[in-house]
Design an enzyme around this catalytic site. Structure first.
Site, mmCIF file in Angstrom:
data_model
loop_
_atom_site.group_PDB
_atom_site.id
_atom_site.type_symbol
_atom_site.label_atom_id
_atom_site.label_comp_id
_atom_site.label_asym_id
_atom_site.label_seq_id
_atom_site.Cartn_x
_atom_site.Cartn_y
_atom_site.Cartn_z
ATOM 1 N N SER A 1 0.869 -1.282 -0.028
ATOM 2 C CA SER A 1 -0.051 -0.081 0.082
ATOM 3 C C SER A 1 0.862 1.391 0.027
ATOM 4 C CB SER A 1 -0.887 0.078 1.230
ATOM 5 O OG SER A 1 -0.279 -0.312 2.393
ATOM 6 N N ARG A 2 2.036 1.045 0.587
ATOM 7 C CA ARG A 2 2.905 2.498 0.574
ATOM 8 C C ARG A 2 4.148 1.918 0.325
ATOM 9 N NH1 ARG A 2 3.397 3.684 5.740
ATOM 10 N NH2 ARG A 2 2.334 1.929 6.745
ATOM 11 N N ASN B 1 7.411 -8.276 1.547
ATOM 12 C CA ASN B 1 7.948 -6.900 1.705
ATOM 13 C C ASN B 1 7.725 -6.261 2.896
ATOM 14 O OD1 ASN B 1 8.840 -3.718 0.810
ATOM 15 N ND2 ASN B 1 6.742 -3.932 1.195
ATOM 16 N N SER C 1 17.413 -6.187 4.773
ATOM 17 C CA SER C 1 17.921 -4.624 4.899
ATOM 18 C C SER C 1 19.656 -4.865 5.165
ATOM 19 C CB SER C 1 17.576 -4.071 6.347
ATOM 20 O OG SER C 1 18.107 -2.879 6.572
ATOM 21 N N TYR D 1 15.102 -5.334 14.732
ATOM 22 C CA TYR D 1 15.181 -5.141 13.536
ATOM 23 C C TYR D 1 16.192 -5.955 12.666
ATOM 24 C CZ TYR D 1 14.336 -2.570 9.020
ATOM 25 O OH TYR D 1 14.181 -2.402 7.520
ATOM 26 N N LYS E 1 16.006 -9.083 10.236
ATOM 27 C CA LYS E 1 16.296 -9.250 8.796
ATOM 28 C C LYS E 1 17.483 -9.961 8.484
ATOM 29 C CE LYS E 1 13.587 -5.907 7.332
ATOM 30 N NZ LYS E 1 12.398 -6.162 6.303
ATOM 31 N N ILE F 1 16.432 4.149 2.357
ATOM 32 C CA ILE F 1 15.621 4.671 1.203
ATOM 33 C C ILE F 1 14.523 5.666 1.560
ATOM 34 C CG2 ILE F 1 13.974 3.324 -0.516
ATOM 35 C CD1 ILE F 1 16.804 2.450 -0.691
HETATM 36 P P1 NDP Z 1 6.579 1.540 5.069
HETATM 37 O O1 NDP Z 1 6.439 1.934 6.616
HETATM 38 O O2 NDP Z 1 6.692 2.728 4.162
HETATM 39 O O3 NDP Z 1 5.463 0.627 4.415
HETATM 40 C C1 NDP Z 1 5.403 -0.657 5.134
HETATM 41 C C2 NDP Z 1 4.297 -1.313 4.318
HETATM 42 O O4 NDP Z 1 4.233 -2.670 5.259
HETATM 43 C C3 NDP Z 1 2.832 -0.866 4.303
HETATM 44 O O5 NDP Z 1 2.233 -1.142 2.925
HETATM 45 C C4 NDP Z 1 2.281 -1.487 5.244
HETATM 46 O O6 NDP Z 1 0.777 -1.530 5.174
HETATM 47 C C5 NDP Z 1 2.786 -2.857 5.291
HETATM 48 N N1 NDP Z 1 2.814 -3.613 6.769
HETATM 49 C C6 NDP Z 1 3.256 -3.183 7.838
HETATM 50 N N2 NDP Z 1 2.861 -4.045 8.833
HETATM 51 C C7 NDP Z 1 2.143 -5.059 7.999
HETATM 52 C C8 NDP Z 1 1.529 -6.028 8.661
HETATM 53 N N3 NDP Z 1 1.501 -6.613 9.899
HETATM 54 N N4 NDP Z 1 0.875 -6.917 7.779
HETATM 55 C C9 NDP Z 1 0.685 -6.653 6.386
HETATM 56 N N5 NDP Z 1 1.337 -5.288 6.027
HETATM 57 C C10 NDP Z 1 2.032 -4.662 6.627
HETATM 58 O O7 NDP Z 1 7.981 0.780 4.798
HETATM 59 P P2 NDP Z 1 9.110 0.727 3.683
HETATM 60 O O8 NDP Z 1 8.340 0.892 2.322
HETATM 61 O O9 NDP Z 1 10.264 1.798 3.985
HETATM 62 O O10 NDP Z 1 9.563 -0.589 3.926
HETATM 63 C C11 NDP Z 1 9.230 -1.649 3.074
HETATM 64 C C12 NDP Z 1 10.236 -2.792 3.680
HETATM 65 O O11 NDP Z 1 11.607 -2.644 3.007
HETATM 66 C C13 NDP Z 1 10.352 -3.357 4.931
HETATM 67 O O12 NDP Z 1 10.433 -4.873 5.106
HETATM 68 C C14 NDP Z 1 11.351 -2.626 5.412
HETATM 69 O O13 NDP Z 1 11.920 -3.169 6.698
HETATM 70 C C15 NDP Z 1 12.337 -2.633 4.419
HETATM 71 N N6 NDP Z 1 13.412 -1.943 4.235
HETATM 72 C C16 NDP Z 1 13.195 -0.591 4.258
HETATM 73 C C17 NDP Z 1 14.413 0.354 4.179
HETATM 74 C C18 NDP Z 1 14.144 1.985 4.315
HETATM 75 O O14 NDP Z 1 14.998 2.765 4.225
HETATM 76 N N7 NDP Z 1 12.968 2.482 3.912
HETATM 77 C C19 NDP Z 1 15.795 -0.111 4.116
HETATM 78 C C20 NDP Z 1 15.794 -1.387 4.118
HETATM 79 C C21 NDP Z 1 14.761 -2.079 4.300
HETATM 80 P P3 NDP Z 1 -0.104 -0.489 5.883
HETATM 81 O O15 NDP Z 1 0.032 0.746 5.120
HETATM 82 O O16 NDP Z 1 -1.471 -0.960 5.921
HETATM 83 O O17 NDP Z 1 0.127 -0.073 7.092
#
Ligand code: NDP
Length: 247
Positions: A14-15, A90, A142, A155, A159, A188
């Site tokens: 979603s995001r 993800n 990560s 975390y 990971k 990111i």
């Molecule tokens: P965001 O917080 O922007 O988005 C997280 C997403 O995961 C949302 O779509 C959220 O859904 C969903 N989510 C969270 N908890 C649950 C759950 N219990 N069940 C289903 N969906 C869930 O995170 P990022 O886009 O930044 O991160 C995405 C992935 O990349 C993660 O695994 C993160 O650890 C990894 N990552 C990110 C980095 C960064 O710098 N941003 C660096 C390294 C790894 P909802 O919108 O409904 O809450």
């Protein structure tokens, strides 16, 4: 890159990075289903954007920690589209603190959301992928899972666990032509990182040889490659998308 005829699922689509992965896979011609926890409106918007590219989209409200939900989501995708060819695990969260201050709840939430979810969805995907005689699973880890980070022990453990899980899974399922790989992003720009203070951000930039944060598309292009047949001889690999940070 051509992903047409591939049916994909992205958890947490979603995001942020998950949304970018979903749109990139769709851009290359794949049908894409996403899951989300709370952001229903945002998820429905992502489905509209997927469909605007001339492919099929689906959204499921499904907390990634719930095992039965993973089975439900994947069997519904197979019912509607016939196969599941690509799974991108993800969904993830952070609950940072120094170990001295970290609560048991913060430990459990992060390990369950980030690591158990990978088991849930990978296990549920295995049977349909075996029936289809192949598949590709991409797990989002990560650089913190490789190098560790003060204040992120929960975390980092989740990971790092993803990397061990993926390599074991890749060894178990290779004979069935199911590949499993890890993408390990560095810093990111998403909502997950938008609250970091200036001092932390400056430190991250200095630790990154390319000298800048990455954007979600730089992660999703790598995921698309691993989803595609162009990576057909790659399994059990960890690809860092981190501007050289963990080199
Ligand atoms: P965001 O917080 O922007 O988005 C997280 C997403 O995961 C949302 O779509 C959220 O859904 C969903 N989510 C969270 N908890 C649950 C759950 N219990 N069940 C289903 N969906 C869930 O995170 P990022 O886009 O930044 O991160 C995405 C992935 O990349 C993660 O695994 C993160 O650890 C990894 N990552 C990110 C980095 C960064 O710098 N941003 C660096 C390294 C790894 P909802 O919108 O409904 O809450």
């Amino acid at each position: 890159m051509n992903l047409s005829e591939k049916n994909c699922l992205v958890t947490g689509g979603s995001r942020g990075i998950g949304k970018s992965i979903a749109l990139t896979l769709a851009q290359f011609g794949a049908n894409v289903a996403i899951t989300y926890a709370r952001s229903e409106e945002a998820a429905n918007e992502v489905v509209k954007e997927i469909e605007s590219k001339g492919v099929k989209g689906l959204a499921y409200q499904a907390d990634a920690v719930v095992f039965e939900k993973a089975e439900e989501v994947i069997s519904d995708i197979v019912k509607q589209w016939g196969t599941l060819d690509v799974l991108v695990n993800n969904a993830g969260i952070t609950k940072d603190n120094l170990i001295l201050r970290m609560t048991e709840e913060a430990w459990d939430d992060v390990i369950t959301t980030n690591l158990k979810s990978i088991f849930n969805y990978s296990k549920a995907a295995t049977k349909p992928m075996m029936r289809a005689r192949g598949g590709s699973i991409i797990n989002i880890s990560s650089v913190v899972g490789i190098s560790g980070n003060a204040g992120q022990s929960n975390y980092a453990a989740s990971k790092a666990g993803i990397i061990g899980f993926t390599k074991s899974f890749a060894k178990e399922l290779a004979s069935r032509n199911i590949r499993a790989n890890v993408v390990a992003p560095g810093y990111i720009l998403t909502e997950m990182t938008e609250n970091l203070n200036e001092k932390v951000l400056e430190g991250i930039k200095q630790e990154t040889p390319l000298g800048r944060p990455g954007n979600p598309e730089e992660v999703s292009n790598t995921v698309a490659f691993l989803a595609s047949n162009l990576s057909s001889y790659i399994t059990g690999e960890v690809i860092r998308v981190d501007g050289g940070m963990a080199m």
